[in-house]
Design a protein around this motif. Structure first.
Motif, PDB file in Angstrom:
ATOM      1  N   SER A 335       0.832  -1.205   0.000  1.00 56.37           N
ATOM      2  CA  SER A 335       0.000   0.000   0.000  1.00 56.37           C
ATOM      3  C   SER A 335       0.866   1.254   0.000  1.00 56.37           C
ATOM      4  O   SER A 335       0.588   2.216  -0.724  1.00 56.37           O
ATOM      5  CB  SER A 335      -0.934   0.007   1.215  1.00 56.37           C
ATOM      6  N   ALA A 336       1.930   1.232   0.819  1.00 58.20           N
ATOM      7  CA  ALA A 336       2.832   2.382   0.877  1.00 58.20           C
ATOM      8  C   ALA A 336       3.548   2.583  -0.456  1.00 58.20           C
ATOM      9  O   ALA A 336       3.698   3.718  -0.927  1.00 58.20           O
ATOM     10  CB  ALA A 336       3.842   2.192   2.006  1.00 58.20           C
ATOM     11  N   ILE A 337       3.990   1.499  -1.083  1.00 60.83           N
ATOM     12  CA  ILE A 337       4.669   1.601  -2.380  1.00 60.83           C
ATOM     13  C   ILE A 337       3.727   2.163  -3.433  1.00 60.83           C
ATOM     14  O   ILE A 337       4.089   3.058  -4.211  1.00 60.83           O
ATOM     15  CB  ILE A 337       5.204   0.222  -2.814  1.00 60.83           C
ATOM     16  N   LEU A 338       2.487   1.661  -3.463  1.00 64.26           N
ATOM     17  CA  LEU A 338       1.539   2.082  -4.488  1.00 64.26           C
ATOM     18  C   LEU A 338       1.177   3.557  -4.347  1.00 64.26           C
ATOM     19  O   LEU A 338       1.189   4.306  -5.339  1.00 64.26           O
ATOM     20  CB  LEU A 338       0.276   1.218  -4.413  1.00 64.26           C
ATOM     21  N   VAL A 339       0.872   4.015  -3.131  1.00 68.80           N
ATOM     22  CA  VAL A 339       0.503   5.412  -2.940  1.00 68.80           C
ATOM     23  C   VAL A 339       1.706   6.318  -3.193  1.00 68.80           C
ATOM     24  O   VAL A 339       1.568   7.403  -3.757  1.00 68.80           O
ATOM     25  CB  VAL A 339      -0.080   5.639  -1.531  1.00 68.80           C
ATOM     26  N   TYR A 340       2.898   5.889  -2.791  1.00 65.81           N
ATOM     27  CA  TYR A 340       4.121   6.649  -3.075  1.00 65.81           C
ATOM     28  C   TYR A 340       4.262   6.852  -4.588  1.00 65.81           C
ATOM     29  O   TYR A 340       4.543   7.956  -5.057  1.00 65.81           O
ATOM     30  CB  TYR A 340       5.329   5.910  -2.516  1.00 65.81           C
ATOM     31  N   ALA A 341       4.057   5.786  -5.359  1.00 67.30           N
ATOM     32  CA  ALA A 341       4.169   5.880  -6.819  1.00 67.30           C
ATOM     33  C   ALA A 341       3.081   6.766  -7.404  1.00 67.30           C
ATOM     34  O   ALA A 341       3.331   7.547  -8.334  1.00 67.30           O
ATOM     35  CB  ALA A 341       4.108   4.483  -7.436  1.00 67.30           C
ATOM     36  N   GLN A 342       1.855   6.673  -6.880  1.00 63.34           N
ATOM     37  CA  GLN A 342       0.774   7.527  -7.366  1.00 63.34           C
ATOM     38  C   GLN A 342       1.070   8.995  -7.091  1.00 63.34           C
ATOM     39  O   GLN A 342       0.716   9.874  -7.893  1.00 63.34           O
ATOM     40  CB  GLN A 342      -0.544   7.122  -6.715  1.00 63.34           C
ATOM     41  N   ASP A 343       1.727   9.286  -5.971  1.00 63.15           N
ATOM     42  CA  ASP A 343       2.106  10.656  -5.662  1.00 63.15           C
ATOM     43  C   ASP A 343       3.231  11.153  -6.576  1.00 63.15           C
ATOM     44  O   ASP A 343       3.339  12.353  -6.840  1.00 63.15           O
ATOM     45  CB  ASP A 343       2.549  10.769  -4.202  1.00 63.15           C
ATOM     46  N   LEU A 344       4.070  10.242  -7.046  1.00 63.09           N
ATOM     47  CA  LEU A 344       5.137  10.638  -7.970  1.00 63.09           C
ATOM     48  C   LEU A 344       4.582  11.089  -9.313  1.00 63.09           C
ATOM     49  O   LEU A 344       5.103  12.029  -9.926  1.00 63.09           O
ATOM     50  CB  LEU A 344       6.101   9.459  -8.195  1.00 63.09           C
ATOM     51  N   ILE A 345       3.543  10.408  -9.801  1.00 68.78           N
ATOM     52  CA  ILE A 345       2.952  10.736 -11.109  1.00 68.78           C
ATOM     53  C   ILE A 345       1.447  10.894 -10.920  1.00 68.78           C
ATOM     54  O   ILE A 345       0.666  10.003 -11.243  1.00 68.78           O
ATOM     55  CB  ILE A 345       3.260   9.654 -12.162  1.00 68.78           C
ATOM     56  N   PRO A 346       1.017  12.032 -10.393  1.00 68.40           N
ATOM     57  CA  PRO A 346      -0.420  12.237 -10.153  1.00 68.40           C
ATOM     58  C   PRO A 346      -1.196  12.372 -11.453  1.00 68.40           C
ATOM     59  O   PRO A 346      -0.634  12.706 -12.495  1.00 68.40           O
ATOM     60  CB  PRO A 346      -0.446  13.541  -9.357  1.00 68.40           C
ATOM     61  N   GLY A 347      -2.475  12.094 -11.372  1.00 67.37           N
ATOM     62  CA  GLY A 347      -3.306  12.144 -12.566  1.00 67.37           C
ATOM     63  C   GLY A 347      -3.205  10.899 -13.415  1.00 67.37           C
ATOM     64  O   GLY A 347      -3.848  10.810 -14.457  1.00 67.37           O
ATOM     65  N   ARG A 348      -2.401   9.936 -12.981  1.00 73.50           N
ATOM     66  CA  ARG A 348      -2.216   8.680 -13.715  1.00 73.50           C
ATOM     67  C   ARG A 348      -2.450   7.502 -12.777  1.00 73.50           C
ATOM     68  O   ARG A 348      -1.681   6.549 -12.757  1.00 73.50           O
ATOM     69  CB  ARG A 348      -0.808   8.614 -14.325  1.00 73.50           C
ATOM     70  N   VAL A 349      -3.536   7.591 -12.019  1.00 77.01           N
ATOM     71  CA  VAL A 349      -3.817   6.571 -11.010  1.00 77.01           C
ATOM     72  C   VAL A 349      -4.001   5.198 -11.646  1.00 77.01           C
ATOM     73  O   VAL A 349      -3.482   4.192 -11.161  1.00 77.01           O
ATOM     74  CB  VAL A 349      -5.074   6.953 -10.198  1.00 77.01           C
ATOM     75  N   GLY A 350      -4.746   5.135 -12.749  1.00 77.22           N
ATOM     76  CA  GLY A 350      -4.987   3.858 -13.401  1.00 77.22           C
ATOM     77  C   GLY A 350      -3.714   3.244 -13.955  1.00 77.22           C
ATOM     78  O   GLY A 350      -3.454   2.049 -13.773  1.00 77.22           O
ATOM     79  N   MET A 351      -2.899   4.060 -14.624  1.00 75.66           N
ATOM     80  CA  MET A 351      -1.658   3.548 -15.195  1.00 75.66           C
ATOM     81  C   MET A 351      -0.719   3.044 -14.109  1.00 75.66           C
ATOM     82  O   MET A 351      -0.164   1.938 -14.210  1.00 75.66           O
ATOM     83  CB  MET A 351      -0.958   4.635 -16.008  1.00 75.66           C
ATOM     84  N   ILE A 352      -0.535   3.855 -13.037  1.00 77.97           N
ATOM     85  CA  ILE A 352       0.372   3.453 -11.962  1.00 77.97           C
ATOM     86  C   ILE A 352      -0.157   2.217 -11.243  1.00 77.97           C
ATOM     87  O   ILE A 352       0.589   1.267 -10.957  1.00 77.97           O
ATOM     88  CB  ILE A 352       0.564   4.616 -10.972  1.00 77.97           C
ATOM     89  N   SER A 353      -1.461   2.193 -10.964  1.00 78.34           N
ATOM     90  CA  SER A 353      -2.036   1.018 -10.295  1.00 78.34           C
ATOM     91  C   SER A 353      -1.870  -0.226 -11.162  1.00 78.34           C
ATOM     92  O   SER A 353      -1.457  -1.291 -10.679  1.00 78.34           O
ATOM     93  CB  SER A 353      -3.517   1.255  -9.990  1.00 78.34           C
ATOM     94  N   GLY A 354      -2.194  -0.092 -12.451  1.00 83.59           N
ATOM     95  CA  GLY A 354      -2.040  -1.224 -13.350  1.00 83.59           C
ATOM     96  C   GLY A 354      -0.604  -1.675 -13.472  1.00 83.59           C
ATOM     97  O   GLY A 354      -0.302  -2.869 -13.487  1.00 83.59           O
ATOM     98  N   LEU A 355       0.308  -0.699 -13.554  1.00 83.04           N
ATOM     99  CA  LEU A 355       1.730  -1.024 -13.691  1.00 83.04           C
ATOM    100  C   LEU A 355       2.240  -1.775 -12.466  1.00 83.04           C
ATOM    101  O   LEU A 355       2.914  -2.808 -12.591  1.00 83.04           O
ATOM    102  CB  LEU A 355       2.528   0.262 -13.901  1.00 83.04           C
ATOM    103  N   PHE A 356       1.894  -1.287 -11.280  1.00 83.03           N
ATOM    104  CA  PHE A 356       2.440  -1.898 -10.070  1.00 83.03           C
ATOM    105  C   PHE A 356       1.729  -3.195  -9.705  1.00 83.03           C
ATOM    106  O   PHE A 356       2.374  -4.156  -9.280  1.00 83.03           O
ATOM    107  CB  PHE A 356       2.419  -0.893  -8.915  1.00 83.03           C
TER     108      PHE A 356
END
Length: 409
Positions: A335-356
């Motif tokens: 959960s911490a890794i995923l939210v950290y990544a979403q904060d790195l590239i905001p506005g791309r929640v679906g892409m980051i979630s799918g990628l991770f």
């Protein structure tokens, strides 16, 4: 010259305001759906001993089943996420569960190993649709408590995954592989719940154009810093899920080989481990909201190393105890890794979630296949001795930027 990462999410609102905006009804529904989805998926892993004897499979073929399922999920998830970032598809959630339903029914009736692989691919396809959009829904319903929302979402999935071995021991082992079909009722229930979630998603202001989910950035990072941080997170995902593959795919065989326990006993041990994973997944997100996600990632992955290094050298009782500790600590990271990544590239929640999610599934699948070959060549105990060193990779967390400090600056 630094390039500003646009649209970084604002730091969380005060607790009272965040809680007021958090939709726990939707978070509960999406977590419950995650429970049903991952319970169904975990049945594949839980009935490996039945499949191995019924189809006369070796460890490499067992690993190939996992690889087929995991790669189907991992390759499609980023594409689904990017597509839905551009054009939200609320009703893709029940559709994805429909693929899982089809795979489940095929798993119960498969006449050959090749059809088993097709069934695993269908379940993986359902997962590839479900996870990116569900993670987006969790963030939309979070009210600013992004870590808490992702942890609640994750605990549903991990709890479901822990139930698979237990249900297999109680239902499938006594009644045979055909009884897997009864679990199609769980998939149908999930589709009903997800239809309600889809209606909420469809009417959400950010989807209907009545709201603005993006905010001005309070963090300035270069593109190279963002790329470097994502690469570190990817290596940490590799460490975590390669190790988890050694337990989720081969723990029952390890216990039966080393300690001579029965299939049902081994599956009960697997349930206890997976339940510990579920409990641990609830911890990382809220703590990350409070003290910073980098420190949760650090403590979760590197902190579990002493216990993994000790595991191959203890008796059955301490094996059970150590796997509970390992599950609790290691599972708090995602959960911490995923939210950290979403904060790195905001506005791309679906892409980051799918990628991770996809990368995590992919690492699990590759890990299962590779470790299956190692088990055939060197023995199942060697697999655990080798994988014990993987959490030491967590030391690279030191190179991640502290986003909370960057916001404060």
């Amino acid at each position: 010259m630094q390039t500003r990462v646009e649209d970084m999410q604002l730091s969380p609102a005060p607790a009272a305001r965040a809680e007021a905006g958090t939709d726990f009804r939707i978070l509960g529904a999406i977590s419950f759906s995650h429970l049903l989805n991952d319970m169904i998926q975990s049945l594949i892993l839980a009935i490996y001993p039945i499949l191995k004897s019924g189809f006369n499979l070796n460890f490499a073929q067992i690993g190939l089943i996992t690889l087929t399922y995991q790669l189907t999920a991992s390759l499609l998830q980023p594409a689904v996420g990017m597509l839905t970032d551009r054009k939200p598809m609320p009703y893709s959630l029940p559709v994805g569960m429909g693929f899982t339903l089809g795979g489940l029914l095929l798993l119960a009736t498969a006449p050959s190993f090749a059809v088993l692989l097709i069934a695993a691919a269908l379940v993986g396809t359902g997962s590839s649709v479900f996870h990116p959009e569900s993670s987006r829904v969790a963030r939309m319903a979070s009210g600013g408590q992004h870590g808490l929302a992702q942890s609640l979402f994750q605990v549903g999935g991990n709890t479901g995954a822990s139930l698979g071995p237990l249900l297999a021991a109680w239902i499938i082992v006594p009644h045979g592989r055909g009884s897997v079909a009864w679990f199609s009722l769980a998939a149908l229930l999930a589709m009903v719940v997800l239809l309600q979630v889809s209606r909420w998603y469809r009417d959400h202001p950010t989807v209907r154009g009545k709201g603005n989910a993006r905010h001005a950035s309070l963090v300035t990072l270069t593109r190279s810093q963002v790329a470097w941080s994502l690469s570190i997170l990817g290596v940490l995902i590799f460490s975590k899920y390669f190790y988890l593959a050694s337990i989720s795919s081969y723990y029952t065989f390890y216990l039966m080989h080393k300690f001579g326990v029965s299939v049902q006993n081994a599956q009960t041990h697997l349930f206890v481990f997976l339940f510990a994973v579920a409990a641990g997944s609830l911890i990382g997100g809220p703590i990350g909201d409070r003290i910073g996600r980098k420190w949760v990632i650090w403590a979760s992955i590197l902190g579990v190393a002493p216990f993994t290094l000790l595991l191959p050298h203890v008796d059955l009782f301490w094996t059970g105890v150590l796997t509970v500790v390992i599950g609790l600590i290691l599972s708090s990271a995602f959960s911490a890794i995923l939210v950290y990544a979403q904060d790195l590239i905001p506005g791309r929640v679906g892409m980051i979630s799918g990628l991770f999610f996809g990368f995590a599934f992919g690492m699990g699948g590759i890990g299962a296949a590779v470790l299956g070959h190692v088990a055939d060549a060197r023995g199942i105990e060697f697999v655990y001795a080798l994988c014990a060193y993987l959490p030491l990779i967590g030391v690279i967390t030191v190179f991640l930027p502290n986003l909370e400090r960057a916001r404060a600056g």
